[in-house]
Write an enzyme that holds these catalytic residues in place. Structure first.
Site, mmCIF file in Angstrom:
data_model
loop_
_atom_site.group_PDB
_atom_site.id
_atom_site.type_symbol
_atom_site.label_atom_id
_atom_site.label_comp_id
_atom_site.label_asym_id
_atom_site.label_seq_id
_atom_site.Cartn_x
_atom_site.Cartn_y
_atom_site.Cartn_z
ATOM 1 N N LYS A 112 -11.534 -12.419 -7.982
ATOM 2 C CA LYS A 112 -12.625 -12.056 -7.056
ATOM 3 C C LYS A 112 -13.925 -11.844 -7.825
ATOM 4 C CE LYS A 112 -10.016 -10.749 -3.106
ATOM 5 N NZ LYS A 112 -9.796 -9.946 -1.932
ATOM 6 N N LYS A 194 -3.469 -19.849 -3.258
ATOM 7 C CA LYS A 194 -2.764 -19.291 -2.105
ATOM 8 C C LYS A 194 -3.640 -19.376 -0.846
ATOM 9 C CE LYS A 194 -4.098 -14.491 -1.964
ATOM 10 N NZ LYS A 194 -3.742 -13.258 -1.322
ATOM 11 N N LYS A 197 -7.658 -15.409 3.373
ATOM 12 C CA LYS A 197 -8.687 -15.174 4.402
ATOM 13 C C LYS A 197 -10.079 -15.441 3.858
ATOM 14 C CE LYS A 197 -6.521 -10.924 5.749
ATOM 15 N NZ LYS A 197 -6.630 -10.162 4.505
HETATM 16 N N1 AQP Z 1 -0.837 -16.941 0.931
HETATM 17 C C1 AQP Z 1 -0.018 -15.925 1.107
HETATM 18 N N2 AQP Z 1 1.325 -16.135 1.119
HETATM 19 C C2 AQP Z 1 2.172 -15.093 1.318
HETATM 20 N N3 AQP Z 1 1.771 -13.813 1.502
HETATM 21 C C3 AQP Z 1 0.444 -13.568 1.501
HETATM 22 N N4 AQP Z 1 -0.286 -12.453 1.656
HETATM 23 C C4 AQP Z 1 -1.604 -12.747 1.575
HETATM 24 N N5 AQP Z 1 -1.759 -14.053 1.349
HETATM 25 C C5 AQP Z 1 -0.518 -14.605 1.293
HETATM 26 C C6 AQP Z 1 0.285 -11.135 1.915
HETATM 27 O O1 AQP Z 1 -0.302 -10.630 3.082
HETATM 28 C C7 AQP Z 1 -0.412 -9.218 2.975
HETATM 29 C C8 AQP Z 1 -1.774 -8.772 3.366
HETATM 30 O O2 AQP Z 1 -2.748 -9.270 2.492
HETATM 31 P P1 AQP Z 1 -4.154 -8.544 2.434
HETATM 32 O O3 AQP Z 1 -4.880 -8.678 3.679
HETATM 33 O O4 AQP Z 1 -3.986 -7.165 1.975
HETATM 34 O O5 AQP Z 1 -4.942 -9.250 1.333
HETATM 35 P P2 AQP Z 1 -4.673 -10.396 0.379
HETATM 36 O O6 AQP Z 1 -3.334 -10.316 -0.251
HETATM 37 O O7 AQP Z 1 -5.815 -10.418 -0.570
HETATM 38 O O8 AQP Z 1 -4.681 -11.595 1.413
HETATM 39 P P3 AQP Z 1 -5.775 -12.651 1.662
HETATM 40 O O9 AQP Z 1 -5.431 -13.341 2.916
HETATM 41 O O10 AQP Z 1 -5.943 -13.502 0.456
HETATM 42 O O11 AQP Z 1 -7.057 -11.801 1.926
HETATM 43 P P4 AQP Z 1 -8.442 -11.778 1.206
HETATM 44 O O12 AQP Z 1 -8.861 -13.201 1.132
HETATM 45 O O13 AQP Z 1 -9.260 -10.948 2.146
HETATM 46 O O14 AQP Z 1 -8.257 -11.155 -0.132
HETATM 47 C C9 AQP Z 1 -0.027 -8.840 1.553
HETATM 48 O O15 AQP Z 1 1.300 -8.350 1.554
HETATM 49 C C10 AQP Z 1 -0.094 -10.147 0.825
HETATM 50 O O16 AQP Z 1 0.820 -10.180 -0.246
#
Ligand code: AQP
Length: 328
Positions: A112, A194, A197
């Site tokens: 990030k 991965k 969002k």
């Molecule tokens: N691509 C993924 N595959 C499997 N699990 C995933 N998780 C996120 N992306 C994947 C799991 O979803 C839960 C919630 O995630 P989060 O909102 O806390 O943030 P994150 O892990 O940082 O997910 P994002 O979608 O990538 O969000 P941003 O872009 O906002 O940082 C967690 O249990 C995560 O493991």
């Protein structure tokens, strides 16, 4: 006594299939076996700039999604992180036993920070400490998360052990629960990353609220690998990813899926996967829309109260252990 789980999702953007398959889906399966706490981690979301009105709306939308995917508020506690002040309070305490070098090593921070380069917020750096506070406050035994959170969980365990050693037994040391399949759903536009969002390329993620045409378009444009065969092969990450999504949404075995697609082309796989996804999303979206405002308010108020009672007890113990006392 049942063991306890805690997990959360950030209300920061559009919740996608990766969040569902890597996390939410497993919560639903685990909630009857464990005493469950599911948090909407809005304090984590503000580690990057958020529009206030949008953040508030996304927070409530995510609560609706929790209910719609099958989190049962009769057996699980659903609450919003900022409704329980002890999350931020314990994070401060844990900050004081965390080393800079531990946070500098975190892959998510490094990624990030690389994307933001200038003016990287302290909140992003400190994110894993807040996450440790979320988990330790509830004395969770197990934390169901996707693969990307494994490193943060290790830090949580280290901090719990360090605190227990220095101040006396206080926290339960949690274990991660990482699903054997679906722990890392990859971006449709770049299968080396991965599904996320915050990806600038919106085509990479299938949102749980995407309409059928959007779903069809995103799958149609999904990157594929060279070669023709449709098989689960880790060396062909794009097709492996599409097949994994298909496997998790249909519940079929890998053998059945490979037999089904034998002799067929990528276009067929993409179009069938789009239809399977649309059929999965249709009733889910109806359930999301069906959750009324009053029902949501009541559930979140009840959830916050229950969460607060446990968080307050843990934090009282932390203060006592550390000598944080004032007027008696
Ligand atoms: N691509 C993924 N595959 C499997 N699990 C995933 N998780 C996120 N992306 C994947 C799991 O979803 C839960 C919630 O995630 P989060 O909102 O806390 O943030 P994150 O892990 O940082 O997910 P994002 O979608 O990538 O969000 P941003 O872009 O906002 O940082 C967690 O249990 C995560 O493991």
């Amino acid at each position: 006594m049942k063991k306890r789980i805690l997990s959360g999702v950030q209300p920061s953007g559009n919740i996608h299939l990766g969040n569902y398959l890597g996390a939410l889906r497993n919560w639903v399966a685990l909630q009857h076996e464990y005493e469950s706490f599911f948090c909407i981690v809005n304090l984590h979301a503000i580690t990057v700039p958020q529009d206030p009105a949008e953040l508030a709306a996304k927070t409530r939308e995510l609560a609706r999604i929790y209910l719609a995917v099958g989190i049962d508020p009769k057996v699980s506690t659903i609450f919003v992180q900022s409704d329980v002040s002890q999350h931020a309070e314990l994070a401060w305490v844990l900050n004081c036993i965390t080393r800079m070098s531990e946070l500098e090593r975190m892959t998510q921070f490094k990624e990030k920070a690389r994307r933001q380069r200038e003016n990287v917020g302290v909140g992003i750096f400190d994110y894993p400490v807040l996450m440790a506070a979320d988990i330790l406050l509830y004395q969770a035994d197990l934390v169901p998360v996707g693969e990307d959170q494994k490193q943060h969980l290790e830090l949580t365990r280290d901090l719990a052990e360090r605190f227990n050693r220095d101040y006396g037994e206080t926290f339960r040391v949690p274990e991660p629960f990482i699903p054997p399949v679906g722990a890392r759903i990859m971006s449709l536009s770049d299968p080396t990353k991965k599904m996320s969002k915050s990806d600038e390329d919106e085509r990479g993620a299938i949102g749980l609220l995407d309409d059928p045409d959007t779903v069809r378009n995103k799958f149609r444009r999904a990157v594929t690998d060279s070669g023709m065969e449709i098989r689960f092969d880790q060396r062909r990450p794009a097709i492996h990813n599409l097949l994994t999504i298909y496997q998790l949404l249909t519940g079929q075995t890998r053998e059945e899926i490979e037999a089904h697609f034998s002799g067929r082309g990528y276009a067929q796989l993409k179009s069938e996967l789009a239809e399977v996804t649309i059929e999965f999303l249709r009733p889910l979206q109806e359930r999301i829309r069906a959750v009324g405002d009053d029902e949501l308010n009541r559930l979140l108020a009840e959830g916050a109260e229950r969460a607060r009672s446990i968080a307050a007890e843990t934090y009282r113990l932390v203060k006592e252990r550390m000598g944080l006392v004032g007027a008696r």
